[in-house]
Design a protein around this motif. Structure first.
Motif, PDB file in Angstrom:
ATOM      1  N   TYR A  63       0.821  -1.208   0.000  1.00 36.48           N
ATOM      2  CA  TYR A  63       0.000   0.000   0.000  1.00 36.48           C
ATOM      3  C   TYR A  63       0.860   1.265   0.000  1.00 36.48           C
ATOM      4  O   TYR A  63       0.335   2.381   0.042  1.00 36.48           O
ATOM      5  CB  TYR A  63      -0.921   0.035   1.217  1.00 36.48           C
ATOM      6  CG  TYR A  63      -1.904  -1.116   1.291  1.00 36.48           C
ATOM      7  CD1 TYR A  63      -2.390  -1.735   0.138  1.00 36.48           C
ATOM      8  CD2 TYR A  63      -2.367  -1.582   2.518  1.00 36.48           C
ATOM      9  CE1 TYR A  63      -3.283  -2.780   0.206  1.00 36.48           C
ATOM     10  CE2 TYR A  63      -3.272  -2.634   2.597  1.00 36.48           C
ATOM     11  CZ  TYR A  63      -3.731  -3.234   1.433  1.00 36.48           C
ATOM     12  OH  TYR A  63      -4.626  -4.278   1.505  1.00 36.48           O
TER      13      TYR A  63
ATOM     14  N   GLN B  91      -1.906   2.272  -3.912  1.00 34.62           N
ATOM     15  CA  GLN B  91      -2.812   1.453  -4.725  1.00 34.62           C
ATOM     16  C   GLN B  91      -3.556   0.430  -3.863  1.00 34.62           C
ATOM     17  O   GLN B  91      -2.967  -0.232  -3.015  1.00 34.62           O
ATOM     18  CB  GLN B  91      -2.004   0.704  -5.799  1.00 34.62           C
ATOM     19  CG  GLN B  91      -1.358   1.597  -6.842  1.00 34.62           C
ATOM     20  CD  GLN B  91      -2.354   2.081  -7.888  1.00 34.62           C
ATOM     21  OE1 GLN B  91      -3.428   1.525  -8.029  1.00 34.62           O
ATOM     22  NE2 GLN B  91      -1.983   3.119  -8.624  1.00 34.62           N
ATOM     23  N   TYR B  92      -4.875   0.305  -4.098  1.00 36.60           N
ATOM     24  CA  TYR B  92      -5.676  -0.661  -3.340  1.00 36.60           C
ATOM     25  C   TYR B  92      -6.918  -1.012  -4.141  1.00 36.60           C
ATOM     26  O   TYR B  92      -7.585  -0.141  -4.705  1.00 36.60           O
ATOM     27  CB  TYR B  92      -6.075  -0.067  -1.979  1.00 36.60           C
ATOM     28  CG  TYR B  92      -7.093  -0.878  -1.220  1.00 36.60           C
ATOM     29  CD1 TYR B  92      -6.808  -2.167  -0.765  1.00 36.60           C
ATOM     30  CD2 TYR B  92      -8.365  -0.344  -0.931  1.00 36.60           C
ATOM     31  CE1 TYR B  92      -7.740  -2.897  -0.056  1.00 36.60           C
ATOM     32  CE2 TYR B  92      -9.304  -1.076  -0.211  1.00 36.60           C
ATOM     33  CZ  TYR B  92      -8.988  -2.350   0.224  1.00 36.60           C
ATOM     34  OH  TYR B  92      -9.912  -3.070   0.927  1.00 36.60           O
TER      35      TYR B  92
ATOM     36  N   SER C 141     -10.338  -0.222  -8.132  1.00 29.91           N
ATOM     37  CA  SER C 141      -9.001   0.247  -7.773  1.00 29.91           C
ATOM     38  C   SER C 141      -9.072   1.710  -7.320  1.00 29.91           C
ATOM     39  O   SER C 141      -9.613   2.563  -8.026  1.00 29.91           O
ATOM     40  CB  SER C 141      -8.048   0.124  -8.975  1.00 29.91           C
ATOM     41  OG  SER C 141      -6.755   0.571  -8.631  1.00 29.91           O
TER      42      SER C 141
ATOM     43  N   MET D 161      -7.010   4.993  -4.825  1.00 27.60           N
ATOM     44  CA  MET D 161      -5.774   5.497  -4.246  1.00 27.60           C
ATOM     45  C   MET D 161      -6.012   5.798  -2.770  1.00 27.60           C
ATOM     46  O   MET D 161      -7.003   6.421  -2.403  1.00 27.60           O
ATOM     47  CB  MET D 161      -5.329   6.771  -4.977  1.00 27.60           C
ATOM     48  CG  MET D 161      -4.858   6.525  -6.407  1.00 27.60           C
ATOM     49  SD  MET D 161      -3.401   5.446  -6.487  1.00 27.60           S
ATOM     50  CE  MET D 161      -2.181   6.483  -5.640  1.00 27.60           C
TER      51      MET D 161
END
Length: 435
Positions: A298, A302-303, A310, A312
């Protein structure tokens, strides 16, 4: 003395009326006497049946009433099973006898046989009351058999049975209660969707609108379970108190009240003592060890969230969180100590953010043998945050911050994701109890 079937029926119904409407004629302070008083009345009438067996030995109604009388308690009685079996041999088309035999076998833990009895009762029912009871009982017991079948399909079928019962009487509180329990089981098995839990609470509320359910200890206990899960602790404590008021020996409620109080007191005590960590150690081992390396995957923000979108993430402290889901945020924490309840539901840690602010981190659906160690780094994406105020725990309000995490696989510990092998869905354990 000569006695008629009608008189025997009246006496049996009087005992059920006394049991089911106990608090309409007795004080709440007499709750601990309820089972004793019901049993005393049952024994008197049971002797009358015993003395009249020879007069009614070939009468199916007599044996049904005798079995129903002995079924007034929550315990299994072999004489009740024998009487009801004989009644059905004399007349197999009695829906009430099939229901009573099913409930008797239920108490014997013979669930498959009990289920078959309720199905037979349903097939020969000519009145709505028998149909409603049969459908309700099939819904309840269906959640505890067919364990090797498709669980989602079984739960959906049980929910439909409860709804079918309600279609026959939308004001029936017990049917609403059974539907609520079915929603609760479905919630824990099918992804813990908030909408299902809301349906569960709504069903419990509608159940309590029926005056016959006002004093139902198990209903308050189950609703307390939901409130606890939602961190509505005052409501949970209040419902547990009601469960114990109306049934002082309710073992589930006794245990849950103790566990919940111990859990909340443990959180407050741990926060007050900061996990018994001394100032110098806290400065060096906690505050001085926050770094970007612990953010692992992380670190670049990004996740992929629960909806496979997706996003931020930006790292924040506890002071920057808002109540509820904090989208597009993540929080980096340090574990100070384990403060889980005895059953680890939920697995709970006392944690600190980089500014030294403390909160309880509650992780659900995690395997029972996994432990996060003191001073480990923990990163939670899109945390669910709450400021808890509990008024009913002590003689003064207590408060604490908490973060909830339902998906352990998304948690990073020392920069590494826990992954799917650390996920274990909560298993709901309901008390089996016939109507």
């Amino acid at each position: 003395m000569d006695i008629t079937i009608e008189e025997l029926s009246r006496r049996v119904e009087e005992i059920y009326e006394f049991r089911d409407n106990f608090f309409n004629v007795q004080s709440v302070e007499d709750a601990h006497l309820k089972k004793k008083l019901v049993n005393e009345k049952m024994i008197i009438v049971a002797d009358i049946f015993e003395n009249n067996i020879s007069n009614f030995n070939d009468n199916p109604r007599f044996h049904l009433l005798r079995g129903k009388l002995l079924n007034v308690s929550d315990s299994y009685e072999s004489v009740a099973e024998n009487s009801l079996t004989k009644s059905l041999k004399l007349d197999p088309c009695q829906s009430e006898a099939w229901i009573q035999l099913g409930e008797c076998l239920w108490r014997k833990n013979n669930y498959e046989a009990a289920s078959n009895c309720f199905k037979k009762a349903l097939s020969c029912s000519s009145d709505d009351v028998s149909k409603i009871i049969s459908l309700r009982n099939l819904s309840i017991i269906g959640r505890h058999i067919n364990l090797n079948n498709d669980r989602s399909k079984v739960l959906n079928e049980c929910t439909k049975l409860a709804k079918d019962a309600l279609q026959l009487d939308m004001s029936d509180g017990m049917s609403w209660y059974v539907l609520g329990n079915s929603y609760l089981s479905t919630f824990f098995h099918q992804g813990q969707k908030p909408t299902i839990l809301s349906q569960c609470l709504s069903a419990y509320t509608k159940a309590l609108a029926d005056s016959k359910m006002t004093y139902d200890s198990d209903l308050y206990y189950n609703r307390a379970y939901v409130f606890k899960y939602q961190e509505e602790y005052d409501e949970a404590l209040n419902d547990l108190a009601k469960a114990l008021l109306y049934e002082p020996d309710n073992e589930n409620a006794i245990a849950e009240m103790k566990n919940l109080k111990d859990y909340l007191n443990g959180i407050i005590s741990s926060i007050e003592t900061r996990g018994k960590i001394k100032d110098k150690v806290f400065t060096t081992k906690v505050l001085g060890t926050f770094n970007k390396k612990s953010l692992g995957g992380y670190g670049d923000g990004q996740y992929v969230n629960f909806n496979d979108v997706s996003v931020m993430l930006s790292a924040v402290s506890l002071g920057s969180l808002s109540p509820g889901v904090n989208s597009n945020k993540m929080i980096h924490l340090k574990c100070l100590c384990d403060i889980s309840p005895s059953n680890r539901l939920p697995y709970t840690l006392l944690v600190s953010d980089s500014e030294g602010q403390l909160c309880a981190l509650e992780i659900y659906n995690i395997v029972p043998d996994f432990h996060i160690q003191r001073f480990d780094s923990v990163v939670i994406p899109e945390p669910i945050f709450k400021k808890n105020v509990v008024n009913k725990l002590t003689d003064h309000p207590v408060s604490f911050l908490s973060i909830r995490e339902y998906s352990p696989k998304d948690v990073l510990v020392n920069g590494r994701p826990l992954g799917n092998d650390k996920v274990s869905l909560i298993q709901l354990k309901c008390a089996l109890k016939a109507d």
